[in-house]
Structures are given as structure tokens and as C-alpha cells.
Design a protein around this motif. Sequence first.
Motif, PDB file in Angstrom:
ATOM      1  N   THR A 142       0.838  -1.288   0.046  1.00 32.51           N
ATOM      2  CA  THR A 142       0.056  -0.057  -0.064  1.00 32.51           C
ATOM      3  C   THR A 142       0.865   1.326  -0.161  1.00 32.51           C
ATOM      4  O   THR A 142       2.126   1.194   0.277  1.00 32.51           O
ATOM      5  N   LEU A 143       0.240   2.399  -0.146  1.00 30.32           N
ATOM      6  CA  LEU A 143       0.804   3.599  -0.241  1.00 30.32           C
ATOM      7  C   LEU A 143       1.212   4.121   1.025  1.00 30.32           C
ATOM      8  O   LEU A 143       2.402   4.693   1.307  1.00 30.32           O
ATOM      9  N   ASP A 144       0.598   3.781   2.107  1.00 32.96           N
ATOM     10  CA  ASP A 144       1.141   4.076   3.673  1.00 32.96           C
ATOM     11  C   ASP A 144       2.217   3.113   3.764  1.00 32.96           C
ATOM     12  O   ASP A 144       3.121   3.676   4.524  1.00 32.96           O
ATOM     13  N   GLN A 145       2.329   1.956   3.501  1.00 31.22           N
ATOM     14  CA  GLN A 145       3.499   1.084   3.492  1.00 31.22           C
ATOM     15  C   GLN A 145       4.706   1.792   2.839  1.00 31.22           C
ATOM     16  O   GLN A 145       5.777   1.944   3.561  1.00 31.22           O
ATOM     17  N   LEU A 146       4.563   2.296   1.615  1.00 29.83           N
ATOM     18  CA  LEU A 146       5.549   2.961   0.989  1.00 29.83           C
ATOM     19  C   LEU A 146       6.024   4.020   1.815  1.00 29.83           C
ATOM     20  O   LEU A 146       7.306   4.283   1.926  1.00 29.83           O
ATOM     21  N   ASN A 147       5.098   4.978   2.443  1.00 27.97           N
ATOM     22  CA  ASN A 147       5.726   6.145   2.762  1.00 27.97           C
ATOM     23  C   ASN A 147       6.442   6.008   4.068  1.00 27.97           C
ATOM     24  O   ASN A 147       7.361   6.627   4.705  1.00 27.97           O
ATOM     25  N   THR A 148       5.850   4.991   4.837  1.00 35.27           N
ATOM     26  CA  THR A 148       6.499   4.415   6.021  1.00 35.27           C
ATOM     27  C   THR A 148       7.930   4.155   5.866  1.00 35.27           C
ATOM     28  O   THR A 148       9.264   4.396   6.411  1.00 35.27           O
ATOM     29  N   LYS A 149       8.352   3.439   4.492  1.00 33.53           N
ATOM     30  CA  LYS A 149       9.673   3.121   4.193  1.00 33.53           C
ATOM     31  C   LYS A 149      10.345   4.403   3.771  1.00 33.53           C
ATOM     32  O   LYS A 149      11.419   4.737   4.229  1.00 33.53           O
ATOM     33  N   LEU A 150       9.645   5.368   3.053  1.00 32.12           N
ATOM     34  CA  LEU A 150      10.450   6.625   2.651  1.00 32.12           C
ATOM     35  C   LEU A 150      10.472   7.570   3.758  1.00 32.12           C
ATOM     36  O   LEU A 150      11.527   8.493   3.432  1.00 32.12           O
ATOM     37  N   GLN A 151       9.748   7.719   4.538  1.00 31.00           N
ATOM     38  CA  GLN A 151       9.928   8.673   5.818  1.00 31.00           C
ATOM     39  C   GLN A 151      11.286   8.888   6.269  1.00 31.00           C
ATOM     40  O   GLN A 151      11.719   9.805   6.466  1.00 31.00           O
ATOM     41  N   ALA A 152      11.832   7.901   6.473  1.00 30.48           N
ATOM     42  CA  ALA A 152      13.259   7.752   7.050  1.00 30.48           C
ATOM     43  C   ALA A 152      14.271   8.477   6.104  1.00 30.48           C
ATOM     44  O   ALA A 152      15.440   8.745   6.664  1.00 30.48           O
ATOM     45  N   ASN A 153      13.849   8.497   4.945  1.00 31.12           N
ATOM     46  CA  ASN A 153      14.787   8.951   4.126  1.00 31.12           C
ATOM     47  C   ASN A 153      14.474  10.361   3.518  1.00 31.12           C
ATOM     48  O   ASN A 153      15.018  11.036   2.372  1.00 31.12           O
ATOM     49  N   ASN A 154      13.521  11.022   4.083  1.00 28.42           N
ATOM     50  CA  ASN A 154      12.938  12.389   3.867  1.00 28.42           C
ATOM     51  C   ASN A 154      12.266  12.440   2.694  1.00 28.42           C
ATOM     52  O   ASN A 154      12.479  13.477   1.930  1.00 28.42           O
ATOM     53  N   LEU A 155      11.798  11.403   2.282  1.00 28.36           N
ATOM     54  CA  LEU A 155      10.838  11.668   0.972  1.00 28.36           C
ATOM     55  C   LEU A 155       9.388  11.058   1.169  1.00 28.36           C
ATOM     56  O   LEU A 155       9.258  10.369   2.616  1.00 28.36           O
ATOM     57  N   ALA A 156       8.520  11.228   0.395  1.00 28.80           N
ATOM     58  CA  ALA A 156       7.112  11.191   0.559  1.00 28.80           C
ATOM     59  C   ALA A 156       6.547  10.514  -0.978  1.00 28.80           C
ATOM     60  O   ALA A 156       7.121  11.138  -1.806  1.00 28.80           O
ATOM     61  N   ALA A 157       5.614   9.807  -0.914  1.00 33.27           N
ATOM     62  CA  ALA A 157       5.096   9.373  -2.326  1.00 33.27           C
ATOM     63  C   ALA A 157       3.476   9.597  -2.210  1.00 33.27           C
ATOM     64  O   ALA A 157       2.837   9.691  -1.013  1.00 33.27           O
ATOM     65  N   THR A 158       2.981   9.952  -3.345  1.00 31.48           N
ATOM     66  CA  THR A 158       1.655  10.217  -3.698  1.00 31.48           C
ATOM     67  C   THR A 158       1.155   9.343  -4.948  1.00 31.48           C
ATOM     68  O   THR A 158       2.034   9.068  -5.785  1.00 31.48           O
ATOM     69  N   ILE A 159       0.026   8.946  -5.140  1.00 32.96           N
ATOM     70  CA  ILE A 159      -0.509   8.450  -6.310  1.00 32.96           C
ATOM     71  C   ILE A 159      -1.786   8.903  -6.547  1.00 32.96           C
ATOM     72  O   ILE A 159      -2.739   9.112  -5.874  1.00 32.96           O
ATOM     73  N   ASP A 160      -2.090   9.200  -8.093  1.00 35.59           N
ATOM     74  CA  ASP A 160      -3.345   9.666  -8.531  1.00 35.59           C
ATOM     75  C   ASP A 160      -4.187   8.704  -9.045  1.00 35.59           C
ATOM     76  O   ASP A 160      -3.784   7.417  -8.981  1.00 35.59           O
ATOM     77  N   ALA A 161      -5.383   8.994  -9.466  1.00 37.71           N
ATOM     78  CA  ALA A 161      -6.445   8.137  -9.971  1.00 37.71           C
ATOM     79  C   ALA A 161      -5.833   7.461 -11.350  1.00 37.71           C
ATOM     80  O   ALA A 161      -6.475   6.389 -11.756  1.00 37.71           O
ATOM     81  N   ASN A 162      -4.858   8.028 -11.862  1.00 36.71           N
ATOM     82  CA  ASN A 162      -4.275   7.433 -13.022  1.00 36.71           C
ATOM     83  C   ASN A 162      -3.168   6.403 -12.911  1.00 36.71           C
ATOM     84  O   ASN A 162      -2.682   6.041 -13.803  1.00 36.71           O
ATOM     85  N   GLY A 163      -2.796   5.931 -11.736  1.00 34.44           N
ATOM     86  CA  GLY A 163      -1.758   5.286 -11.403  1.00 34.44           C
ATOM     87  C   GLY A 163      -0.448   6.117 -11.396  1.00 34.44           C
ATOM     88  O   GLY A 163       0.664   5.395 -11.320  1.00 34.44           O
ATOM     89  N   LEU A 164      -0.329   7.461 -11.354  1.00 36.78           N
ATOM     90  CA  LEU A 164       0.782   8.176 -11.481  1.00 36.78           C
ATOM     91  C   LEU A 164       1.642   7.944  -9.780  1.00 36.78           C
ATOM     92  O   LEU A 164       1.031   8.854  -9.087  1.00 36.78           O
ATOM     93  N   LEU A 165       2.458   7.387  -9.786  1.00 37.20           N
ATOM     94  CA  LEU A 165       3.273   7.540  -8.496  1.00 37.20           C
ATOM     95  C   LEU A 165       4.335   8.730  -8.452  1.00 37.20           C
ATOM     96  O   LEU A 165       5.291   8.513  -9.489  1.00 37.20           O
ATOM     97  N   THR A 166       4.207   9.644  -7.611  1.00 36.67           N
ATOM     98  CA  THR A 166       5.244  10.540  -7.414  1.00 36.67           C
ATOM     99  C   THR A 166       5.981  10.493  -6.137  1.00 36.67           C
ATOM    100  O   THR A 166       5.349  10.702  -5.321  1.00 36.67           O
ATOM    101  N   ILE A 167       7.278  10.489  -6.080  1.00 43.67           N
ATOM    102  CA  ILE A 167       7.861  10.306  -4.944  1.00 43.67           C
ATOM    103  C   ILE A 167       8.768  11.906  -4.766  1.00 43.67           C
ATOM    104  O   ILE A 167       9.365  12.142  -5.725  1.00 43.67           O
ATOM    105  N   THR A 168       8.457  12.565  -3.797  1.00 45.25           N
ATOM    106  CA  THR A 168       8.844  13.864  -3.697  1.00 45.25           C
ATOM    107  C   THR A 168       9.511  13.999  -2.307  1.00 45.25           C
ATOM    108  O   THR A 168       9.519  13.337  -1.607  1.00 45.25           O
ATOM    109  N   ALA A 169      10.571  14.957  -2.310  1.00 47.66           N
ATOM    110  CA  ALA A 169      11.173  15.447  -1.000  1.00 47.66           C
ATOM    111  C   ALA A 169      10.130  15.827  -0.312  1.00 47.66           C
ATOM    112  O   ALA A 169       9.245  16.634  -0.301  1.00 47.66           O
TER     113      ALA A 169
END
Length: 765
Positions: free
Chosen positions: A529-556
Motif C-alpha cells: 500500500t501507499l501507507d507502507q511505502l511512505n513508512t519506508k520513505l519517511q526515514a529518508n526524507n521522502l514522501a509518495a503520492t498516487i493519483d487516479a491514473n496510477g501516477l506514482l510521484t516521490i517527492t522531497a
Amino acid sequence: MSGIVLSASVRQNLLSLQSTADLLATTQNRLSTGKSVNSALDNPTNFFTAQSLDNRASDINNLLDGIANGVQVLQAANTGLTSLQKLIDSAKSIANQALQTTVGYSTKSNVSTTIAGATAADLRGTTSFASATASSNVLYNGTAGGTTAANGTTTLGATIGAFTGTAATTGAGGTTLLGGTITLIATNGTSASGLAGVAQPADGDTLTVNGKTITFRAGLAPATTALPAGSGLSANGHLVTDGSGNTTVYLGSTGTASTLATADDLLTAIDLASGVDTASITAGAATITNSVNQTPSSIAGTGKVTLQSSTGADLSVTGKADLLNALGLTTSSGAGNATINVARTTSAASLGATITDGSTLNVDGHVITFKNAPTPGSTGAPAVPSGYGSSGAVVTDGNGNSTVYLQSGTVNDVLKAIDLATGVQTATINANGTATLATATGQSNSTINTSGQLKISTGINADLSITGTGNALNVFGLAGNTGTATAFAASRTSGVGGIAGKTLTFSSFNGGTAVNVTFGDGTNGTVKTLDQLNTKLQANNLAATIDANGLLTITASNDYASSTLGSIAAGGVIGGTLTSALTFSTASNPVQDGVAQTARANLVSQYNNILNQIDTTSQDSSFNGVNLLNGDQLKLVFDETGKSSLNITGVTYNSKGLGLASLTVGVDFIDNAAANRVLTNLNAASSTLRSEASSLGSNLSVVQIRQDFNKNLINVLQTGSSNLTLADTNVEAANSQALSTRQSIAVSALSLANTSQQSVLQLLR
């Protein structure tokens, strides 16, 4: 004067008067000074001891002024620390305001990719799968030794088992009557005798055959119109069957032989229950037919009963011992039950292990049932039920659920049923009750290799999962190496499109923890899930979002909104097997928000003003020229010898001394990380101030204690000195009165003495 001669009385009185005058002068001196020792002549020991005590008290008293000044120096420093702490708190407030201000960038650095079908609940997206092949244990046929591999044509049913009893105790042949005690003439002209009375079944007695029930009823069978729905009456009118192996035997009337049930009727009921015979029911009439390749049970002319199993199941008959004994099937007797078992035997044409009737396999949620009966639609068998279709020994509903009929089924039929359940094959149900099977595009049917292993295609619809009831898992080699496993599973091969099993990596971004994410079902450390991915990314100062079209964006993250992903300065280089399956965009540069940056620049200016106040406050925290917050030192002497002292080393607590530096517009406060760095320094400065305040408080306590000690010591010294030199005013006052009286008396005595001399002088005149 020496020539003057005084009389003895005058001289004596004069000396007494002089002595009294001296004593009176001493007393008056003591009264006027308050001391009994006014010089070394009075009491050398007391005089010099008291003088030493007074001198020490005076020296210590001189130190009190310095100590009092020291106290004020410490108080000034403490006041300065309190003010500095308040200024630090104000600076913290400004830094926190920066954190609460809109992030200084309208767009943060990011990378993105599109995962077809991905959602926040399941990032894996739509995956195209390839069918994998799973291998069973080796299947052997019934050849002696048990080491000959089975093949696709190896049958599921075994060789029919037969059991022949002894001669019947009454009558001969199948015409033996089940009930009645009279001799009748059978339709073939031979006599027909009933079983012995104790062997005759009574109304309501039952036999159990392979889980099916044969019930005996007195009298004649009801008319077809009065039968329960779905049941049928046999042609001879003695048997009513439900078509599923459960039968009622009507014993008939004693009127005529044709109305009485015979041993043949009983054997037919047993064969219906065992699957040797089948019954087709139409409008209340049951047409009983011998199943293909099955041998019916019979009674020889000698009266010996032979029971036959079907090829699909062993035979088990349980009923009243006297009845089975009368038929020559058991040596047991009595009203209790006895059981006869007729086992099949395996051969080179059949599997070495026989499958239990009613066993099932659950394949990917679809049920395959193994049934001991001829395949519907075959010669002599009932028709295929509506909505179903047959192919070989398999009858399917077209949705993956099938029944494999054991009497004619083979290993190939089992593989066919498995493929229908996994979707490797599809079935089209035809109007004539047959099913047309087709292999799905790109799929390969399951097979059995020359070694006897089932090669099961997983299909692409789901990972393969097979559970079972009865002994199906064991018979088909799906119970693992030990034969005790309760499930058989195999995974499909993940193809292009989905990210299951793919790994995404990011090197350390701005000192964070490097990311290594494997996408999966969310268990065993995988990410779904997106929540699980963000849990992994948080420790590296990153965050992820996904839109209705499946666009996965990883942001500082907001903390590092000013950093660019993958840059030399910040890190965060993307990699892993996911980048070979999907194309990520080039990391974008952050875009500043002018309004937010202006607000943050104003906060920088406010912060720098606070630092200036910290510098001036530190410089102004002095007393009498000593400033412990500006690097000065304070030495306090507590005794007259200088051996007891306290050295207090000052600190330099201007902004630089506290580790605080002026901020630069456009560099500091530009993102949350910059603000957090300032907060970290402020917290360290605050801790430093608290530590120094504690140290100053401790020193102030020491100085005040020594100040009170010196005051008390001076009092002790002065009291000791007074005890050595002070006069007792009460004693001295009494002495003064006594000496005054004594002086008055001495004057009177001298006067009297002089009067005496004057009298002599009168005589001379």
C-alpha cells in the motif's frame, strides 16, 4: 617636703586615703571603659589574647565586603542568564514560526512514473502474468512393486472386487423371498421359499451400503403418483429409489409370489447404492440399468450370493446379522449388525492408490469432486444435469467447478478438471449436455510426464492453491514430501506491467536512511500500500503520492524542499529493478514560492535582531566591573590567611559563545530542514544556559553560606575577646560605692588626726 614630719596617725590616714583614691580611679576607669583589662598591665594574657581575637575578627570583617560584592556579581550573572534564556525562547518562537509558515517552494523536487492499475490500496498495479509449471510427487500405477510410473490413461477406478458367500440357508437362486413362510410358485415355474423367520427383515429395518441407505417396508409399494418428488418405482414394483443410491424395498403381500420382494431385489438395491447400477427416473418410474463396465451382484443356482464392488469404490454393507447370515454372507448371527467389506484391487491399468468416493480438490477456489458413478450422459447412465456439460469422465458447470467420475475417469481427466479450475482451459456448455474445452491463449495444458509427475500449469488468473478433502491430495502427489501437507501451492510468473517482486532503491537523501523497497503482498517486509511505502520513505526524507491514473510521484519532504533529488549535494539517487521495468521522470528542481520566501526572509531579520540582543545582554551582565558572562573571573577570599577561597571562571555567552550564528536570507529558513537546524542550535544553547545557571546557583549558594559563616565567626571571636576583657559593671559599681565610703571615712580620719595636732598647737600659744 622631706623635711616635714607627719605623725604616725596622719601618715597612716594619708596612705589609706591615697590607696583608696587609686582603687577608686581604677574602678572608675573600668566603669567608663566597660573593660576590666584595659592594658597589658591589667592582665597581659587576657589583654593580648583578646587583642588577637579582635584583630582576626577585624580581618574577617574586612573580607565581608568582598564577599558581598561577589554575591552581587553572581546575582548579576544569574540575571543575565535569565534574560538570555528568554531571548533564546524568543528565537525558538521565530524558528517555529518558520516551520509553520507555508513551505518556501511551490514545487518540490520529485520523480514520477505511471503504474497501470495501481491504487493507494495496492501499488502493484495490473500485472500480466505468465503461467508457471508446478510438479507433484510421482504417481505410480498398480503394477506389483509399486515403482511403475502412471500415465495419462491410468484409470482412477480399480479392478472390481467380488465376495462370494456360502449357500443360502433357505431356497435357492435369486427367487428366494425376503419375507413370508409359505412355499409359492415363482414366475419361472420353480418353487420360491422365504428366508427363515429370524432372518426376515422387519418393517423399518435398514442396510447401509457405502453410506447409502436401504430401507425395508412391509406391504406393497405406493403408486407412482404417491411417491416423493424425484423418486421412482422399479419395473417389478418392489423398489423405490431416489436415483442417488438410497432405496426402499417393499416386502410385498403373501397373496402371490409376484408381490413379494426377493433376494434379487435386495442385490439390485445394493448395486444401486454401490454405483454398479444406476436409476433414471421419469414420471415416477425408475429405469434401472447396469453401469458401463460394472458387474452386478448375483445369486448362483447353488444359492451362493456374490457381491460385486464398482470400479470406483470398495463395497461396504452393514445390516442385521441374521439377514446377512441367511444370505450366506457372514457367519455372525443375531439381531445386531454385521459388516461385509469387498475391496477392489489395483492393476497396471489403474493408479496404485485408490481415491475415496466423495474426496475433493479445491483449486483456486473451485471445487473438483470425485464421485463413484458412471459419467452422466454415457450409456445406461442418467442424463447430464441442465447447465452442465460432460467431456470424457468430467462434468463441469463451465465456471471451473467439476465432477470427475471414478468408474471411467483417468489421470488425464483429473488434469483436465484442474485446468478448468485454473483457467488454463475453458468450457463451453452445449445444448446436448456436452462441454467443448479450449486451451486459453498462450497457455499450456497440464500433463503427466514419463516419470509419473503431474506438471500442473498455474494459469495466469491466480497463483496456484490446492487443498483437499478425503485422500485426494495424497493420491495425486500433492501432499508434499512427507505426505502430510494440507495444501499445494505455486506462484505464477510475474510478467511486464506490474511491479510485484520489483525493488525500488534510493540512496541516502540529506542524511536519511537509504531506502530498499520490494513490492509484494505486504507481508515479510514487502510493500503493497501507499501507507507502507511512505513508512519506508519517511526515514529518508521522502514522501509518495498516487493519483487516479496510477501516477506514482516521490517527492522531497517539506524538511528538504530546497534539495534536488539525486543531486551530488543531497543524494537520493534512484535505482533498483523497478527502474528497469518502469521509466521514472528526471528529477525536477524545486521552484521557490516568492511570497513564502519573503515571509521567511522577514523571520531571518527578526532572528538576527534577537542575536544582537543576546550579545548586548551578555555584555551588560556585570557588577562592579566583573562580568561572568563575558569571560571575566571572580576570586573570593573567605579567611584572613587567604587559604580558603573560591575561583569562579566566567564564560563568554554572547551569540557566538552559545553556538549561534547570524542567518542569511535565501540560505536559512528556506525550508523546514534549515529551520530545524536553527532549532537544534537553539536547543543546545538553551541547555548550555541551564547548565551554567545551575553552576552559578551552586556557586552563589557556596558564597552565601561562607558569608553567613564569616558573620557568625566574627561574632564568636568578638564574644571571646569580650569575655576576656569586659568588666562586670555590677561588681565595679559596688566597688565604686565602697571606695567612696572608704574615702569619706579616710578623709574624716585624717581630719581627726589633724584636729589632734591642732590641739597641741593651742597649748603652745
